[in-house]
Write a protein that holds these residues in place. Sequence first.
Motif, PDB file in Angstrom:
ATOM      1  N   GLU A  26      74.592  34.456  33.822  1.00 50.90           N
ATOM      2  CA  GLU A  26      74.962  35.822  34.215  1.00 50.90           C
ATOM      3  C   GLU A  26      73.727  36.712  34.264  1.00 50.90           C
ATOM      4  O   GLU A  26      73.519  37.464  35.222  1.00 50.90           O
ATOM      5  CB  GLU A  26      75.991  36.386  33.230  1.00 50.90           C
ATOM      6  CG  GLU A  26      76.342  37.832  33.443  1.00 50.90           C
ATOM      7  CD  GLU A  26      77.175  38.103  34.679  1.00 50.90           C
ATOM      8  OE1 GLU A  26      77.089  39.228  35.218  1.00 50.90           O
ATOM      9  OE2 GLU A  26      77.892  37.198  35.120  1.00 50.90           O
ATOM     10  N   TYR A  27      72.896  36.611  33.264  1.00 48.70           N
ATOM     11  CA  TYR A  27      71.659  37.397  33.219  1.00 48.70           C
ATOM     12  C   TYR A  27      70.751  37.041  34.400  1.00 48.70           C
ATOM     13  O   TYR A  27      70.224  37.917  35.088  1.00 48.70           O
ATOM     14  CB  TYR A  27      70.941  37.149  31.891  1.00 48.70           C
ATOM     15  CG  TYR A  27      69.651  37.916  31.742  1.00 48.70           C
ATOM     16  CD1 TYR A  27      69.658  39.282  31.451  1.00 48.70           C
ATOM     17  CD2 TYR A  27      68.423  37.273  31.896  1.00 48.70           C
ATOM     18  CE1 TYR A  27      68.477  39.982  31.319  1.00 48.70           C
ATOM     19  CE2 TYR A  27      67.234  37.969  31.760  1.00 48.70           C
ATOM     20  CZ  TYR A  27      67.262  39.327  31.477  1.00 48.70           C
ATOM     21  OH  TYR A  27      66.084  40.018  31.355  1.00 48.70           O
ATOM     22  N   GLU A  30      72.150  38.434  37.663  1.00 46.04           N
ATOM     23  CA  GLU A  30      71.965  39.882  37.773  1.00 46.04           C
ATOM     24  C   GLU A  30      70.507  40.265  38.016  1.00 46.04           C
ATOM     25  O   GLU A  30      70.238  41.286  38.641  1.00 46.04           O
ATOM     26  CB  GLU A  30      72.522  40.575  36.530  1.00 46.04           C
ATOM     27  CG  GLU A  30      74.036  40.493  36.506  1.00 46.04           C
ATOM     28  CD  GLU A  30      74.665  41.424  35.506  1.00 46.04           C
ATOM     29  OE1 GLU A  30      73.998  42.388  35.070  1.00 46.04           O
ATOM     30  OE2 GLU A  30      75.836  41.199  35.184  1.00 46.04           O
TER      31      GLU A  30
END
Length: 194
Positions: A26-27, A30
């Motif tokens: 997810e990091y 993003e």
Amino acid sequence: MKTMVLHIKVTMRSLPWFAALPTFSEYAVERGWTKCFSRISEVGWFAYLVYIMAYIAVVEFLTYWAHRKLHDIKPLYKYLHAQHHSYNKQHKISPFAGLALHPLDGIAQGGPHEIAIFLVPTHFTTHLTVVFLGAIWSANIHDCIDEKMWPLMGGGYHVIHHMSNRHNYGLYTIWMDWMFGTLSHPVSNPTKPN
């Protein structure tokens, strides 16, 4: 029952570490480090379906080799993967054994999902769905139901893996084992009614 409780304890101890993988992905998404996209309309349905197949192929290939090396490299087996294989008798394997792994073993075998999003354009929600389904699939292949689900890596194939330690390293399918000569098919049970 005692063995299942042990599987659950080992799994619960390792789950926070396993959760680090989707958190990292997810990091990375993003931050724009991956090839993930958020809408199918960005690439179209045909490309989306091709990318899913490529993503699964990359995950299968990397998982096969990670799993195989966890067996072939003796220190990796002894200190990481042997914990999972301490449940090698068919009557001791349970769906809970699917995630009863040393944390680094789980990361090594779950990592290919994360590596794939850096290599293949992937719809991010599809990636997370496949990761989630992978955990369910891992429970499924440890359920000791010996059906031959060709070309899927069902419980019948994976029980052979636990019994031999030399066959059926794949995750979702048997293709990599077939390609690299480690496939062993379950034998039909002649006493079982059709």
